[in-house]
Design a protein around this motif. Structure first.
Motif, PDB file in Angstrom:
ATOM      1  N   GLN A   6      43.761 -25.603  10.107  1.00  0.00           N
ATOM      2  CA  GLN A   6      44.461 -25.765   9.393  1.00  0.00           C
ATOM      3  C   GLN A   6      44.532 -24.801   8.184  1.00  0.00           C
ATOM      4  O   GLN A   6      43.392 -24.309   7.916  1.00  0.00           O
ATOM      5  CB  GLN A   6      44.757 -27.084   8.512  1.00  0.00           C
ATOM      6  N   GLU A  62      47.241 -40.736  14.833  1.00  0.00           N
ATOM      7  CA  GLU A  62      48.211 -41.142  14.024  1.00  0.00           C
ATOM      8  C   GLU A  62      47.869 -42.159  12.916  1.00  0.00           C
ATOM      9  O   GLU A  62      48.160 -42.365  11.827  1.00  0.00           O
ATOM     10  CB  GLU A  62      49.691 -41.321  14.811  1.00  0.00           C
ATOM     11  N   MET A  65      45.037 -40.915  10.812  1.00  0.00           N
ATOM     12  CA  MET A  65      45.612 -40.261   9.468  1.00  0.00           C
ATOM     13  C   MET A  65      46.392 -40.993   8.575  1.00  0.00           C
ATOM     14  O   MET A  65      46.419 -40.800   7.363  1.00  0.00           O
ATOM     15  CB  MET A  65      46.540 -39.073  10.223  1.00  0.00           C
ATOM     16  N   GLU A  69      45.770 -41.236   4.252  1.00  0.00           N
ATOM     17  CA  GLU A  69      46.964 -41.256   3.497  1.00  0.00           C
ATOM     18  C   GLU A  69      46.955 -42.407   2.435  1.00  0.00           C
ATOM     19  O   GLU A  69      47.609 -42.489   1.601  1.00  0.00           O
ATOM     20  CB  GLU A  69      48.218 -41.001   4.125  1.00  0.00           C
ATOM     21  N   ASP A  82      46.297 -31.191  -4.738  1.00  0.00           N
ATOM     22  CA  ASP A  82      47.490 -30.602  -4.466  1.00  0.00           C
ATOM     23  C   ASP A  82      47.836 -29.685  -5.013  1.00  0.00           C
ATOM     24  O   ASP A  82      48.496 -28.714  -4.694  1.00  0.00           O
ATOM     25  CB  ASP A  82      48.309 -31.862  -4.233  1.00  0.00           C
ATOM     26  N   PRO A  87      51.519 -24.869  -0.395  1.00  0.00           N
ATOM     27  CA  PRO A  87      51.639 -24.767   1.361  1.00  0.00           C
ATOM     28  C   PRO A  87      52.635 -23.517   1.697  1.00  0.00           C
ATOM     29  O   PRO A  87      53.408 -23.054   0.936  1.00  0.00           O
ATOM     30  CB  PRO A  87      52.422 -26.136   1.354  1.00  0.00           C
ATOM     31  N   ARG A  91      54.880 -25.175   7.109  1.00  0.00           N
ATOM     32  CA  ARG A  91      53.906 -26.487   7.276  1.00  0.00           C
ATOM     33  C   ARG A  91      54.385 -27.623   8.054  1.00  0.00           C
ATOM     34  O   ARG A  91      53.429 -28.589   8.382  1.00  0.00           O
ATOM     35  CB  ARG A  91      53.292 -26.689   5.931  1.00  0.00           C
ATOM     36  N   ARG A  95      54.046 -32.410   5.389  1.00  0.00           N
ATOM     37  CA  ARG A  95      52.637 -31.982   5.425  1.00  0.00           C
ATOM     38  C   ARG A  95      52.261 -30.951   4.195  1.00  0.00           C
ATOM     39  O   ARG A  95      53.257 -30.249   3.694  1.00  0.00           O
ATOM     40  CB  ARG A  95      52.447 -31.219   6.647  1.00  0.00           C
ATOM     41  N   GLN A  96      50.983 -31.081   3.995  1.00  0.00           N
ATOM     42  CA  GLN A  96      50.609 -30.016   3.027  1.00  0.00           C
ATOM     43  C   GLN A  96      49.983 -28.708   3.516  1.00  0.00           C
ATOM     44  O   GLN A  96      50.267 -27.733   3.141  1.00  0.00           O
ATOM     45  CB  GLN A  96      49.519 -30.738   2.034  1.00  0.00           C
ATOM     46  N   TRP A  97      49.192 -28.828   4.646  1.00  0.00           N
ATOM     47  CA  TRP A  97      48.609 -27.982   5.207  1.00  0.00           C
ATOM     48  C   TRP A  97      49.267 -27.519   6.478  1.00  0.00           C
ATOM     49  O   TRP A  97      49.881 -28.481   7.238  1.00  0.00           O
ATOM     50  CB  TRP A  97      46.995 -28.046   5.573  1.00  0.00           C
ATOM     51  N   THR A  98      49.195 -26.193   6.992  1.00  0.00           N
ATOM     52  CA  THR A  98      49.815 -25.837   8.367  1.00  0.00           C
ATOM     53  C   THR A  98      48.709 -25.959   9.266  1.00  0.00           C
ATOM     54  O   THR A  98      47.756 -25.394   9.028  1.00  0.00           O
ATOM     55  CB  THR A  98      50.332 -24.398   7.923  1.00  0.00           C
ATOM     56  N   GLU A  99      49.226 -26.640  10.375  1.00  0.00           N
ATOM     57  CA  GLU A  99      48.348 -26.788  11.537  1.00  0.00           C
ATOM     58  C   GLU A  99      48.439 -25.558  12.304  1.00  0.00           C
ATOM     59  O   GLU A  99      49.682 -25.097  12.508  1.00  0.00           O
ATOM     60  CB  GLU A  99      48.722 -28.110  12.412  1.00  0.00           C
TER      61      GLU A  99
END
Length: 115
Positions: A6, A62, A65, A69, A82, A87, A91, A95-99
């Motif tokens: 990410q 899922e 994760m 959260e 954060d 971001p 993303r 989502r905060q991060w880009t996979e």
């Protein structure tokens, strides 16, 4: 095992705060990651770009994760981290991060005893 990479930008004005926080990640945050079957998690910095790599060893990604959260300690941690991050536009929803897609991986040879 699932490998995950990410990326996200680090806001320059929050660089020192982010590095300070990650010099001593809260034990409860680390415990939540371990309970969620995350292993070999690293975050790297290049300029103002953060790159994260982790391995997932569970069988319900899922759900695991979602457990991270929902973890109160992790939610408190994110309130600190954060604001340090910016971001990328691509993303994905919520989502905060880009996979990042995996392009190539060197696997151990079949006869390697450490594989």
């Amino acid at each position: 095992m699932k490998r995950i990479a990410q990326t996200i930008r680090l806001r320059p004005e929050h660089r020192e705060e982010y590095l300070r926080l990650h010099s001593a990640v809260w034990p409860g945050v680390e415990a939540a990651l371990l309970r969620a079957n995350i292993r070999n998690y690293s975050i790297y910095l290049h300029g103002d770009v953060l790159f994260a790599y982790m391995e997932y060893i569970g069988d319900d990604f899922e759900a695991d994760m979602a457990s991270i959260e929902a973890d109160p300690e992790t939610q408190r941690w994110w309130k600190h981290t954060d604001p340090c991050q910016e971001p990328f536009p691509d993303r994905g929803e919520g989502r905060q991060w880009t996979e990042l897609p995996e392009v190539w991986h060197l696997s151990a040879p079949a006869d390697d005893a450490t594989a």
